[in-house]
Scaffold this motif. Structure first.
Motif, PDB file in Angstrom:
ATOM      1  N   LYS A 569       0.837  -1.203   0.000  1.00 57.96           N
ATOM      2  CA  LYS A 569       0.000   0.000   0.000  1.00 57.96           C
ATOM      3  C   LYS A 569       0.873   1.254   0.000  1.00 57.96           C
ATOM      4  CE  LYS A 569      -4.131  -1.782   2.182  1.00 57.96           C
ATOM      5  NZ  LYS A 569      -5.134  -1.575   3.207  1.00 57.96           N
ATOM      6  N   ALA A 570       0.396   2.265  -0.688  1.00 59.95           N
ATOM      7  CA  ALA A 570       1.118   3.550  -0.677  1.00 59.95           C
ATOM      8  C   ALA A 570       0.916   4.214   0.678  1.00 59.95           C
ATOM      9  CB  ALA A 570       0.591   4.452  -1.782  1.00 59.95           C
ATOM     10  N   ARG A 571       1.858   5.086   1.018  1.00 64.12           N
ATOM     11  CA  ARG A 571       1.788   5.771   2.306  1.00 64.12           C
ATOM     12  C   ARG A 571       1.488   7.264   2.110  1.00 64.12           C
ATOM     13  NH1 ARG A 571       1.785   1.262   3.552  1.00 64.12           N
ATOM     14  NH2 ARG A 571       3.105   0.123   4.996  1.00 64.12           N
ATOM     15  N   PHE A 572       0.418   7.726   2.789  1.00 63.05           N
ATOM     16  CA  PHE A 572       0.286   9.177   2.946  1.00 63.05           C
ATOM     17  C   PHE A 572       1.320   9.622   3.965  1.00 63.05           C
ATOM     18  CE2 PHE A 572      -3.877   8.285   1.219  1.00 63.05           C
ATOM     19  CZ  PHE A 572      -4.146   9.413   0.464  1.00 63.05           C
ATOM     20  N   VAL A 573       1.824  10.816   3.825  1.00 63.60           N
ATOM     21  CA  VAL A 573       2.752  11.356   4.824  1.00 63.60           C
ATOM     22  C   VAL A 573       2.059  12.546   5.484  1.00 63.60           C
ATOM     23  CG1 VAL A 573       5.034  12.369   5.216  1.00 63.60           C
ATOM     24  CG2 VAL A 573       4.735  10.612   3.460  1.00 63.60           C
ATOM     25  N   ALA A 574       1.937  12.486   6.803  1.00 63.83           N
ATOM     26  CA  ALA A 574       1.312  13.593   7.538  1.00 63.83           C
ATOM     27  C   ALA A 574       2.300  14.755   7.595  1.00 63.83           C
ATOM     28  CB  ALA A 574       0.943  13.135   8.947  1.00 63.83           C
ATOM     29  N   ILE A 575       1.884  15.888   7.057  1.00 61.50           N
ATOM     30  CA  ILE A 575       2.810  17.024   6.942  1.00 61.50           C
ATOM     31  C   ILE A 575       2.180  18.259   7.565  1.00 61.50           C
ATOM     32  CG2 ILE A 575       3.986  18.541   5.286  1.00 61.50           C
ATOM     33  CD1 ILE A 575       3.824  16.105   3.321  1.00 61.50           C
TER      34      ILE A 575
END
Ligand code: SF4
Length: 893
Positions: A569-575
């Motif tokens: 799965k792709a990862r969202f990055v919390a920014i």
């Protein structure tokens, strides 16, 4: 090598990451000509101004043709023995991490592969980094965080299929001109295709933009985290895609929602209305491609910018689909090839990870190597810091010029000067870096060398030689392999041909891969000499299990929603967007650095071309009119830009394309072309914490007028050995050199100065006009019927026509009347001043275009019909359109 004069050789342009195919031909008289390869899928026959002028850059003037040790000529054996012995001794005494290679996106993949193998697998250190660190390391880091691999998902075709293209920090018109031309061509046919430009400057790329967001420097994270929040608020996310193929959406959306619209407006310096118009356009357009390059990457928040963009594409499921996806375009011709072989200090070969013990063991087993680097090596900025503090005692620099291109360049130069042992392999005998080398190794140049490169859409193409290697120049892979053998690794570096290196590289990519790694060209692991010679451009992946025959194809990654993380799965990055003010009362302005249309990097190649040197012939800085007024600066003044690290002197260009409070200056000029133009002497070694990429586009500086008492302009047949002026900038022209000058003092023996500038012997005929009260001096020197040089001096910027003056170097001046005309500095009514060159291909100047507009030409095509401008490579079409707009408006007033 024998030249086959009848044959065109298929090769690839050595400049930007578009990777255009080139057909090169050597005529019977030795003249080289080039044209775009109509069958290459990157350019389909197009070339930009730089590609079109390649034939002007391949002469042997200034080439390094023999190895040198401590400034004396040496044989290859002696030089290679010295390099191998010094590296071996240093490693034995101080350990593998006491040596380093600093390599380049100019290297071919085979060169890169051998250098990386030697350092990581045999020396046992990962201290090999590349100038690609300055170019796209943040994209690599962002890809790896999101996809689990350094994968560019899309293809150039997506730019033509998209309904919306968002260009972020990318002056495509000048830096990737053929991609710009491909988009411009589609827009002509499909006017409802929309283009949004996100850039602090109104660059020439704004020519095709429906919307230009003149964002505050480094405001991109806020803009794209705000977009993610907007997509969430407007129920515009693809819930099915998010739950099936991604992880971390909730945290990323939560972090993004900390910034409301007013916060985005404050961080970006855009109006809320502009922001909402962009957000709603993005929301409404499924086929969206977001293209980004150095404006995103060269930042202390570069990796976050990349992930903020990718987050929006993952949230909408717009990835891996025709006409949709995030798209990093690389600056250099083989930045991608370097990534594939592990040329970055924190990567292993074939997109494997240095931190992963399984990957290390696999690569070591494949190479049958005695040692493998166990931890990431030093990234470029840290590498030169280690050179400075003595941790690195032997350094080999290949095909790059860090004294000019690294941030805090004066400190880098001091470090190189103090390093106990420096090897430079390069094509030129004189660069700002090679002057400090103990051993200089002559490498083959474009046209002479063979190998492969990978462009921004993962397409691998052959660079082929069509000229013999001059002097004793040798390919980089051969030089590195010879040193490897002499260090004692004969078996691993005894390559009998390039095809063997490529086949080994391909085999490693497929070795125990089974679809677990994105980079797989295992289908090519069996190439023999004949296959390699004939290799057609192809996109990876091309695994050995593929049933289809290797060859031209269009591939996209992630269309099936499978990524290269452990759970696929792709990862969202919390920014969290953070704004940072770098300016202060001493350094109140922000400097942005970049490229111009017709020059490349440190001008070692484009600086040889008269055609390319006419578009912009000296270093300059763009200043907003309000800032110019504030600092008392007029157009064409010489200005000093200073930072705590250094200063440069450049020409002022006042333009409202620039943001107030910000400056823009190009990074190309070096000590070889200007008195004080090395822009990276100003930039800081501040880097992105994840990627290690320097923040070259956001530097706090001070601006002041350089009080020149005299300005000069000269043309001269010979290049001067030394120029005794406070400011000078030299550029090639057809008959010699043109030189801009400025002086802090006006009490100068101008005739003596001219004589020394022209290198004129005492018996040379000199004609002069002096008006000391007015500060006007004009001196011309003749060598029989030819002009040896002309100097024009005035108390303000010299108004003489540059094009006319340069042309006089090529003409015969038989009569005294003609000679006095040069001293008068006037072309004569029958030869109007063409003005600053806009179209490099046909030498058409701005004044000619203005005259054609006044005469009724209202479109770029009409100008092309009248003057031919813009009808060859098309790189100048945006500038022509800008001139038409301004002058039609004025004509109508
Ligand atoms: Fe070369 Fe221009 Fe093509 Fe870039 S766009 S690869 S510089 S011809």
């Amino acid at each position: 090598m024998e030249i086959d004069a009848a044959r065109e050789v298929r090769t690839t342009c050595p400049y930007c990451g578009v990777g255009c195919g080139v057909l090169a031909k050597v005529a019977a008289d030795g003249q080289v000509s080039v044209r775009g390869d109509p069958d290459h899928p990157a350019n389909f026959g197009r070339l930009c101004s730089k590609g079109s002028a390649l034939a002007e850059t391949i002469d042997l003037d200034g080439r390094l043709l023999h190895p040198e040790i401590d400034g004396r000529r040496a044989g290859w054996d002696e030089a290679l023995d010295r390099v191998a012995a010094t590296f071996s001794r240093t490693i034995a005494e101080h350990g593998p991490d006491s040596v380093a290679f600093y390599v380049s996106g100019q290297l071919l993949t085979e060169d890169y592969y051998v250098a990386n193998k030697l350092m990581k697998g045999f020396v046992g250190s990962a201290n090999i980094d590349t100038n690609s660190r300055l170019c796209m390391a943040s994209s690599v880091a962002g890809h790896r965080r999101a996809f689990g691999s350094d994968t560019v998902p899309g293809t150039y075709e997506d730019l033509e299929l998209a309904d919306l293209i968002v260009l972020v920090g990318s002056n495509l018109a000048w830096c990737h001109p053929v991609l710009y031309q491909r988009i411009a061509a589609v827009r002509e046919k499909r006017p409802d295709m929309k283009v949004v430009l996100v850039d602090p400057r109104r660059t020439m790329t704004a020519d095709i933009a429906d919307m230009h967001l003149a964002i505050a420097p480094d405001g991109d994270v806020a803009l794209f985290t705000g977009l993610l929040a907007y997509l969430g608020q407007h129920n515009a996310v693809d819930r099915g895609y998010i739950s099936a193929h991604t992880a971390g959406f909730g945290q990323a959306l939560f972090a993004a929602s900390k910034l409301d619209l007013a916060g985005v407006a404050a961080a970006t310096d855009l109006s809320e209305d502009e922001i909402v118009r962009f957000y709603s356009l993005f929301t409404a357009t499924a086929r969206t491609v977001t293209v980004y390059s150095q404006g995103v990457n060269q930042s202390s928040s570069g990796t976050d910018k990349v992930n903020a963009i990718i987050n929006c594409h993952l949230a909408t499921g717009r990835i891996g689909k025709p006409g949709a996806g995030p798209f990093s375009v690389t600056g250099q011709p083989n930045a991608m090839g370097g990534r594939e072989v592990g040329g970055l200090a924190n990567m292993l070969a074939a997109h494997m990870e240095i931190e992963n013990p399984e990957h290390r063991e696999r690569v070591q087993r494949f190479w049958n190597s005695p040692d493998i680097a166990e931890k990431p090596g030093l990234k470029a900025v840290d590498m030169f810091k280690a050179v400075a503090d003595g941790r690195i005692k032997a350094l080999w620099i290949m095909a790059t010029n860090p004294v000019d291109s690294m941030p805090d360049a004066d400190a880098v130069e001091a470090a190189i000067k103090a390093c106990p042992f420096v090897v430079v392999s390069d094509v030129l005998a004189k660069t700002d870096t090679i002057r400090h080398a103990h051993v200089r190794l002559p490498a083959t140049a474009w046209g002479e060398k063979d190998g492969t490169v990978t462009n921004s859409e993962r397409r691998i193409s052959r660079q082929r030689s069509f000229l013999p290697a001059p002097g004793e120049a040798r390919p980089d892979w051969w030089i590195v392999a010879e040193v490897g053998k002499r260090i004692g690794f004969g078996e691993a570096f005894s390559y009998s041909s390039l095809a063997k290196i490529f086949a080994e590289h391909a085999a490693l990519s497929g070795f125990e891969n089974n679809g677990e790694r994105d980079f797989d060209i295992g289908a090519y692991s069996g190439v023999d000499e004949e296959d390699y010679h004939a290799l057609a451009p192809f996109q990876w992946p091309a695994s050995s299990s593929q049933k289809t025959a290797p060859g031209p194809s269009i591939t996209r990654f992630f269309a099936d929603g499978n990524f290269y993380t452990a759970d696929r799965k792709a990862r969202f990055v919390a920014i969290r967007a953070a704004t940072e003010s770098r300016t202060n009362p001493d350094y109140p302005l922000i400097l942005n650095t970049g490229r111009v249309r017709d020059h490349w990097h440190t001008m070692t190649r484009t600086g040889k071309s008269p055609r390319l040197s006419q578009h912009i012939a000296e270093p300059f800085v763009e200043i907003h009119p309000a800032d110019a007024q504030r600092y008392g600066i007029g157009d064409a003044d010489i200005v000093r830009i200073s930072s705590p690290r250094g200063e440069v002197l450049v020409r002022a260009m006042i333009t409202s394309r620039q943001r107030r409070g910000s400056l823009f200056a190009p990074m190309h000029w070096t000590d070889q072309f200007a008195a004080k133009g090395r822009l990276d002497s100003l930039t800081a070694s501040l880097t992105d914490p994840v990627s290690g990429q320097p923040a070259l586009k956001h530097v706090a500086v001070r601006l002041e007028k350089f009080t020149a008492k005299a300005f000069g302009f000269a043309v001269t047949r010979r290049r001067p050995e030394m120029i005794d002026a406070d400011y000078w900038a030299a550029a090639r022209c057809r008959g010699g050199w043109r030189i801009e000058l400025a002086f802090a003092e006006a009490e100068i023996n101008w005739t003596g100065f001219a004589q020394s500038l022209f290198g004129a012997p005492p018996e040379t005929e000199m004609l002069a006009y002096h008006d000391r009260d007015a500060g006007q001096h004009r001196i011309a020197a003749f060598d029989d019927k030819h002009l040896a040089g002309a100097l024009f001096v005035a108390p303000g910027p010299v108004a003489v026509s540059r094009g006319w003056a340069a042309q006089q170097l090529e003409e015969v001046h038989a009569s005294q009347r003609e000679r006095f005309r040069i001293v008068a500095g006037r072309a004569g009514a029958e030869r109007p001043d063409a003005g600053a060159i806009v179209c490099s291909c046909f030498g058409v100047g701005a004044n000619q275009i203005v005259a054609a507009v006044t005469a009724g030409c209202a479109t770029v095509d009409a100008i092309g019909g009248a003057l031919k401008a813009g009808t060859n490579c098309g790189s100048c079409r945006a500038e022509i359109r800008a001139i038409i707009q301004v002058n039609r408006f004025q004509a109508a007033e």
